[in-house]
Design an enzyme around this catalytic site. Structure first.
Site, PDB file in Angstrom:
ATOM      1  CD  GLU A 120     -22.991  33.354 -31.118  1.00  0.00           C
ATOM      2  OE1 GLU A 120     -23.913  33.938 -31.708  1.00  0.00           O
ATOM      3  OE2 GLU A 120     -22.288  33.895 -30.238  1.00  0.00           O
TER       4      GLU A 120
ATOM      5  CG  ASP B 122      -3.000  37.324 -32.964  1.00  0.00           C
ATOM      6  OD1 ASP B 122      -2.241  38.045 -33.641  1.00  0.00           O
ATOM      7  OD2 ASP B 122      -3.136  36.106 -33.177  1.00  0.00           O
TER       8      ASP B 122
END
Length: 398
Positions: A198, A304
């Site tokens: 998306e 992360d």
């Protein structure tokens, strides 16, 4: 706790991501500091093993080639877009932005996502040393975000990213880009991979309190992955943290997982005698730092979470992306908070749901150590002193 040095301004922390979709007019540059730091890493290899030193020298040569290619890059979409440096593993992707990979990705979209319609346009958004990012327009008016890379290993990287995105979406706690496919690109004389997801309309940064609450809900969610639901730590596949291989084989004990799959793994990659000497004292005694942690249950972690991987969608909804996911101790998420810009509002929101456990500060040092060691491996000696100081501080507490 000392203030750790974030990467210099202009330096990217990861592969091409949704940051590129925030504005099509942004010019992404390739600072000279990137190649300079690779050379600096070569000069710091005297204390490393021969294998590690050879690896850094090879990285230096790839970095020089990438920089030269970026300086010669043609203008795209009316602006000169040179590739931004990143923590991602270098390969040949930077030399071909779309010639062979983009049409195959477009074919997959048209065949497998019929509600999007035909692909009508492609806009190059930026690149790292191993992948390139695009926005694909379709005749339905919808857009898709596509990353492509050349090289057999990148297929595993994108599979890990796709599984991570889905695992975070499954918690229904925070906005995550929907991923549609991660697969292989085939072409004459070359092999690569791509991921389709998306395309989000990102607008700045969400409120700290809203982000904090959303992250706490994500960490509190019951895992859908059977192994994690049964109390194991790891992930279905190995993935990467920046450009570094991140092993995720399942283990029953969190402390054992963090000792073997995280710290020992990076110390072996670093191949430094002083770090290994400190590690020999620290690693056998990690249990000391978890005496006040209580029961540790597997939480899905972004893995992360720095400022470049956090944004807000239209309406201010918090969004996170470009993960290095695994199931682990929720506190391990904050090993990158020195580069995430999390303020008091964030922590107030987070602690409404997950209170701070005794001993958090010492465990925070452990989790920070993992990422500082990884930065040392990727970027060289500017992170070496920080690695040593954290390890010494922890060893002194044993």
């Amino acid at each position: 706790r000392p203030i750790f040095r974030p990467p210099p301004p202009g330096r990217s922390h990861g592969p091409p991501d949704h940051r590129a979709a925030r504005t099509h007019a942004r010019t992404r540059t390739h600072p000279r500091t990137h190649t300079g730091r690779v050379h600096q890493a070569v000069r710091s290899t005297r204390s490393r093993s021969p294998m590690a030193a050879a690896s850094v020298r090879a990285a230096s040569q790839r970095g020089v080639a990438t920089t030269r290619a970026a300086r010669a890059a043609p203008q795209l979409n009316g602006s000169s877009r040179a590739a931004a440096p990143s923590r991602a593993k270098p390969n040949m992707a930077q030399r071909s932005h779309s010639a062979t990979s983009a049409p195959s990705a477009a074919e997959w979209i048209e065949t497998n996502l019929p509600t999007f319609g035909k692909v009508t346009g492609e806009s190059f958004q930026g690149g790292s040393n191993w992948s390139s990012a695009y926005i694909y327009s379709t005749d339905s008016g919808k857009k898709l975000f596509v990353k492509t890379a050349l090289g057999a290993k990148d297929d595993a990287m994108f599979r890990g990213e796709a599984l991570g995105l889905q695992a975070m979406r499954d918690t229904e706690s925070i906005r995550i880009p929907e991923q549609y496919h991660a697969g292989v690109l085939d072409g004459p004389g070359r092999r690569g991979s791509f991921i389709v997801m998306e395309a989000l309309d990102l607008r700045g940064r969400a409120s700290g309190a809203a982000l904090g609450r959303a992250m706490a809900l994500m960490h509190s969610a019951t895992p859908k992955q059977p192994e994690a639901a049964a109390g194991k730590f790891g992930f279905p596949v190995d993935n990467t943290i920046g450009g570094t291989h991140q092993p995720n084989g399942w283990m029953d004990s969190w402390v054992d997982f963090f000792r073997e799959r995280r710290l020992r793994h990076l110390l072996q990659l670093a191949g430094d005698s002083q770090l290994n000497e400190l590690g020999a004292k620290l690693l056998p005694n990690l249990e000391v730092f978890f005496e006040g942690a209580g029961e540790i249950r597997p939480s899905i972690l972004h893995g992360d979470l720095w400022s470049g991987n956090i944004a807000a969608a239209a309406g201010g909804e918090p969004v996170i992306f470009d993960p290095a996911c695994y199931y682990g101790h929720h506190e391990a998420e904050w090993g990158m908070d020195w580069c995430a810009g999390l303020g008091s509002d964030f922590w107030a929101g987070y602690r409404e749901i997950i209170p701070e456990a005794p001993g958090f500060d010492d465990r925070h040092d452990l989790y920070t150590l993992y990422h500082i060691l990884n930065h040392y491996i990727m970027f060289g000696s500017s992170y070496y002193g920080q690695s040593v100081r954290i390890m010494r501080r922890l060893v002194d507490k044993l």
